[in-house]
Design an enzyme around this catalytic site. Structure first.
Site, PDB file in Angstrom:
ATOM      1  N   ASP A   1      46.725 -35.014 -28.334  1.00 33.45           N
ATOM      2  CA  ASP A   1      47.551 -33.815 -28.210  1.00 33.45           C
ATOM      3  C   ASP A   1      46.748 -32.532 -28.349  1.00 33.45           C
ATOM      4  O   ASP A   1      45.692 -32.488 -28.961  1.00 33.45           O
ATOM      5  CB  ASP A   1      48.699 -33.840 -29.221  1.00 33.45           C
ATOM      6  CG  ASP A   1      48.227 -34.040 -30.658  1.00 33.45           C
ATOM      7  OD1 ASP A   1      47.193 -34.705 -30.867  1.00 33.45           O
ATOM      8  OD2 ASP A   1      48.897 -33.541 -31.585  1.00 33.45           O
TER       9      ASP A   1
ATOM     10  N   GLU B   1      48.836 -36.053 -33.283  1.00 35.91           N
ATOM     11  CA  GLU B   1      48.063 -35.954 -34.525  1.00 35.91           C
ATOM     12  C   GLU B   1      48.304 -34.617 -35.212  1.00 35.91           C
ATOM     13  O   GLU B   1      48.275 -34.525 -36.435  1.00 35.91           O
ATOM     14  CB  GLU B   1      46.569 -36.135 -34.235  1.00 35.91           C
ATOM     15  CG  GLU B   1      45.699 -36.226 -35.478  1.00 35.91           C
ATOM     16  CD  GLU B   1      45.399 -34.880 -36.131  1.00 35.91           C
ATOM     17  OE1 GLU B   1      45.329 -34.823 -37.377  1.00 35.91           O
ATOM     18  OE2 GLU B   1      45.246 -33.882 -35.387  1.00 35.91           O
ATOM     19  N   GLU B   2      48.549 -33.581 -34.416  1.00 33.07           N
ATOM     20  CA  GLU B   2      48.774 -32.255 -34.985  1.00 33.07           C
ATOM     21  C   GLU B   2      50.144 -32.130 -35.647  1.00 33.07           C
ATOM     22  O   GLU B   2      50.460 -31.100 -36.244  1.00 33.07           O
ATOM     23  CB  GLU B   2      48.619 -31.176 -33.902  1.00 33.07           C
ATOM     24  CG  GLU B   2      47.254 -31.108 -33.257  1.00 33.07           C
ATOM     25  CD  GLU B   2      46.165 -30.611 -34.192  1.00 33.07           C
ATOM     26  OE1 GLU B   2      46.495 -30.200 -35.316  1.00 33.07           O
ATOM     27  OE2 GLU B   2      44.983 -30.651 -33.809  1.00 33.07           O
TER      28      GLU B   2
ATOM     29  N   ARG C   1      31.144 -38.693 -44.938  1.00 32.75           N
ATOM     30  CA  ARG C   1      31.296 -38.615 -46.392  1.00 32.75           C
ATOM     31  C   ARG C   1      32.009 -39.877 -46.865  1.00 32.75           C
ATOM     32  O   ARG C   1      33.072 -40.214 -46.336  1.00 32.75           O
ATOM     33  CB  ARG C   1      32.099 -37.386 -46.803  1.00 32.75           C
ATOM     34  CG  ARG C   1      32.225 -37.236 -48.314  1.00 32.75           C
ATOM     35  CD  ARG C   1      33.056 -36.013 -48.699  1.00 32.75           C
ATOM     36  NE  ARG C   1      33.220 -35.931 -50.146  1.00 32.75           N
ATOM     37  CZ  ARG C   1      32.350 -35.370 -50.979  1.00 32.75           C
ATOM     38  NH1 ARG C   1      31.244 -34.825 -50.479  1.00 32.75           N
ATOM     39  NH2 ARG C   1      32.568 -35.342 -52.270  1.00 32.75           N
TER      40      ARG C   1
ATOM     41  N   HIS D   1      40.836 -25.131 -33.949  1.00 35.45           N
ATOM     42  CA  HIS D   1      42.114 -24.397 -33.881  1.00 35.45           C
ATOM     43  C   HIS D   1      41.928 -22.935 -33.482  1.00 35.45           C
ATOM     44  O   HIS D   1      42.906 -22.199 -33.390  1.00 35.45           O
ATOM     45  CB  HIS D   1      42.917 -24.504 -35.188  1.00 35.45           C
ATOM     46  CG  HIS D   1      43.470 -25.867 -35.437  1.00 35.45           C
ATOM     47  ND1 HIS D   1      44.680 -26.072 -36.071  1.00 35.45           N
ATOM     48  CD2 HIS D   1      42.999 -27.099 -35.123  1.00 35.45           C
ATOM     49  CE1 HIS D   1      44.911 -27.383 -36.154  1.00 35.45           C
ATOM     50  NE2 HIS D   1      43.893 -28.019 -35.582  1.00 35.45           N
TER      51      HIS D   1
END
Length: 442
Positions: free
Chosen positions: A108, A174-175, A219, A408
Site C-alpha cells: 500500500d 500495512e499503513e 537489530r 512518509h
C-alpha cells in the site's frame, strides 16, 4: 548468539567451502547472484510501474493483480488472491521435503502528494477520510513488492534444489486500514494465514530506509516500536470571539493539552527503562476567525517499547487530558486504537541470518543499528513465529541518512541500485534457511 559462536560458525563455513557440500553451496550462491543480476531490470521496471500507480490501504486492486498475474505467468499454481481484501499469498514447494519459510512485502501507498522530480512520479489521487488526496509510495512499499516479485521468480527457477516450502506474502494495508475497516497483517492472520500447514517455521522481511544504498542494518530483539493511535475530543461552549468569558474555549484547552501531554514521556516516565513518544499529528476545530467553537478534535500516535511503560503512559494520558479539560470547564474524551506491538527480531535467528545478508550486501556492509520509533505490523507475524526484519539503505550517492528525506515525506527517494541487494538478501536468506534444515549453521 555470542560473538564466539559467530566466529566458530564463520570458520566452519570457510572449511565447508573446500568440501563437496561447500562447493555445491558456493555454486548455488553464485547462481542466485547471477539470477538476481538478470532480474534487476525487471525489478526496477515493476517498481516504477507500481510507483506510478500507487493505491491506498485496502485498495491495492491493480497492484495485487500485477503480482498474481506475474506469479502465475512464471509457473506458480498455488496462488491465493483477495486475502485480507487485496492480499496475495503464493506457495512454492521445493524439490524435496524440508522446512517452511515465509517472505513478506507490503503493497500500500500513503495519502501524500509526491514532490520528487521523476519521469514516473505519481500523479494519482485518492480518497482518504472523506477528502481527495495525492497518493504516493512515500514509504517504499513499491520497492518491497517489486523485490519480492523478483525473489519469487528467482527461487522458482531453482526450486528443484530447495528442500522445503517458501510462502510469499504480498500484504495490503500495512499503513493501517481506513476508517473502521480491518486489514493488514492482523487480518491476514485472522483469516488463517499461519494456520495448519500454512504456518512457517520462520518469517523474513525488509524495509527500505535512509542509509547508504545497498547497505543493510539490523537489530536483535526489540527493533521497531509498538504503536497506538489516539483520538481526543475537547468539548467547550461556543461564543463570540470578542467575549470568551461567555463560553468555554476548546482551542485554548487544546493548546494547554499539547504542552501537558509532552510532559508525560519527558517528565513522568522512567526514560532509562525504554523510550516513548507522543505526537499530535492533526488538530481540527472552528470555522470562522471570530467564533470560538464548541469542539476541537486531535489525532495522534503513541510509540513505546515496553508493555509496562505503555500501560503507565496511557493511564497518564487519560488523567492529563481530563484534568486539563476540567480546569477550564471543558470535557475531554479519549479513544485509543492499538495498531501493532513491538517488532521483535529473534536473537538467535538474527545472528544466524547475518552471513546470508553479508553475501548480498558485501563484507562490512551489514551493521547493527539503534531502536526505531517507527512501527510495522510485521510485528504480528513475529508474535506467531520467529522472524527477522531488516533494513536496506536506499539513499542517493553522497547523501547521508541525516540529509535524506525520511519515510512518509513527499520527497522520499529510492535509489534503485539497492534493489538487487534486497532481492539477493531475501533469496539467500530463504535458500540458506531451507538448505540448512531450518536456520542451522555448521
Amino acid at each position: 548468539m555470542r560473538i564466539g559462536h559467530l566466529v566458530c560458525a564463520g570458520l566452519a563455513l570457510a572449511i565447508a567451502a573446500g568440501s563437496p557440500a561447500g562447493a555445491q553451496e558456493n555454486a548455488l550462491d553464485q547462481r542466485i547472484s547471477g539470477l538476481a543480476k538478470q532480474l534487476e531490470k525487471k525489478v526496477i521496471a515493476w517498481r516504477r510501474d507500481i510507483h506510478q500507480h500507487p493505491e491506498l490501504s485496502n485498495r491495492e486492486f491493480r497492484t495485487s493483480r500485477l503480482v498474481a498475474d506475474h506469479l502465475r505467468s512464471i509457473g506458480f499454481t498455488d496462488v491465493r488472491t483477495n486475502v485480507a481484501h487485496t492480499g496475495v499469498v503464493a506457495r512454492l514447494k521445493g524439490g524435496k521435503p524440508g522446512p517452511h519459510v515465509a517472505l513478506r512485502a507490503d503493497m500500500d501507498a500513503l495519502p501524500v502528494t509526491e514532490q520528487v522530480d521523476l519521469p514516473f512520479a505519481s500523479k494519482a489521487k485518492g480518497e482518504y477520510n472523506g477528502q481527495e488526496v495525492g497518493v504516493m509510495h512515500a514509504c517504499g512499499h513499491d520497492a518491497h513488492t517489486a523485490m519480492l516479485m523478483g525473489v519469487a521468480e528467482l527461487l522458482y527457477s531453482i526450486r528443484e534444489e530447495l528442500p522445503g516450502t517458501v510462502t510469499f506474502i504480498f500484504q495490503p494495508a500495512e499503513e493501517g486500514p481506513p476508517g473502521d475497516e480491518k486489514g493488514g497483517a492482523r487480518l491476514m492472520l485472522e483469516e488463517g494465514l499461519f494456520r495448519g500447514d500454512g504456518k512457517p517455521d520462520a518469517v523474513f522481511g525488509l524495509h527500505v530506509w535512509p542509509g547508504e544504498a545497498g547497505a543493510i542494518s539490523y537489530r536483535p530483539r526489540g527493533t521497531m516500536a509498538a504503536s497506538d493511535e489516539f483520538h481526543l475530543t475537547i468539548e467547550g461552549r461556543q461564543t463570540h470571539g470578542s467575549s470568551p468569558w461567555l463560553g468555554i474555549d476548546p482551542i485554548t484547552v487544546a493548546g494547554q493539552m499539547l504542552t501537558a501531554i509532552q510532559m508525560i514521556p519527558s517528565r513522568q516516565l522512567d526514560i532509562t527503562v525504554a523510550p516513548s513518544v507522543i505526537t499530535v499529528g492533526k488538530i481540527a476545530g472552528g470555522v470562522r476567525h471570530n467564533i470560538i467553537p464548541d469542539r476541537v478534535e486531535m489525532d495522534g500516535t503513541i510509540r513505546t517499547f515496553d508493555p509496562e511503560v505503555r500501560k503507565r503512559l496511557l493511564a497518564r494520558l487519560e488523567a492529563t487530558v481530563n484534568h486539563v479539560a476540567e480546569s477550564a470547564g471543558a470535557r475531554a474524551s479519549l479513544e485509543v486504537k492499538p495498531y501493532s506491538p513491538v517488532v521483535y527480531n529473534d536473537p538467535d535467528l538474527t545472528a544466524w541470518i547475518l552471513p546470508s545478508l553479508e553475501k548480498a550486501a558485501g563484507k562490512g556492509r551489514v551493521t547493527e543499528r539503534g531502536l526505531i520509533m517507527g512501527a510495522e505490523d510485521f510485528a504480528f507475524y513475529v508474535e506467531e513465529v520467529p522472524g527477522v526484519f531488516f533494513f536496506l539503505g536506499v539513499n542517493k550517492p553522497g547523501v547521508s541518512p541525516e540529509q535524506a528525506a525520511p519515510n512518509h515525506s513527499p520527497l522520499f527517494y529510492v535509489n534503485e541500485d539497492a534493489l538487487i541487494v534486497g532481492v539477493k538478501a531475501l533469496s539467500y536468506a530463504a535458500a540458506d534457511y531451507l538448505l540448512s534444515g531450518g536456520g542451522k549453521r555448521p
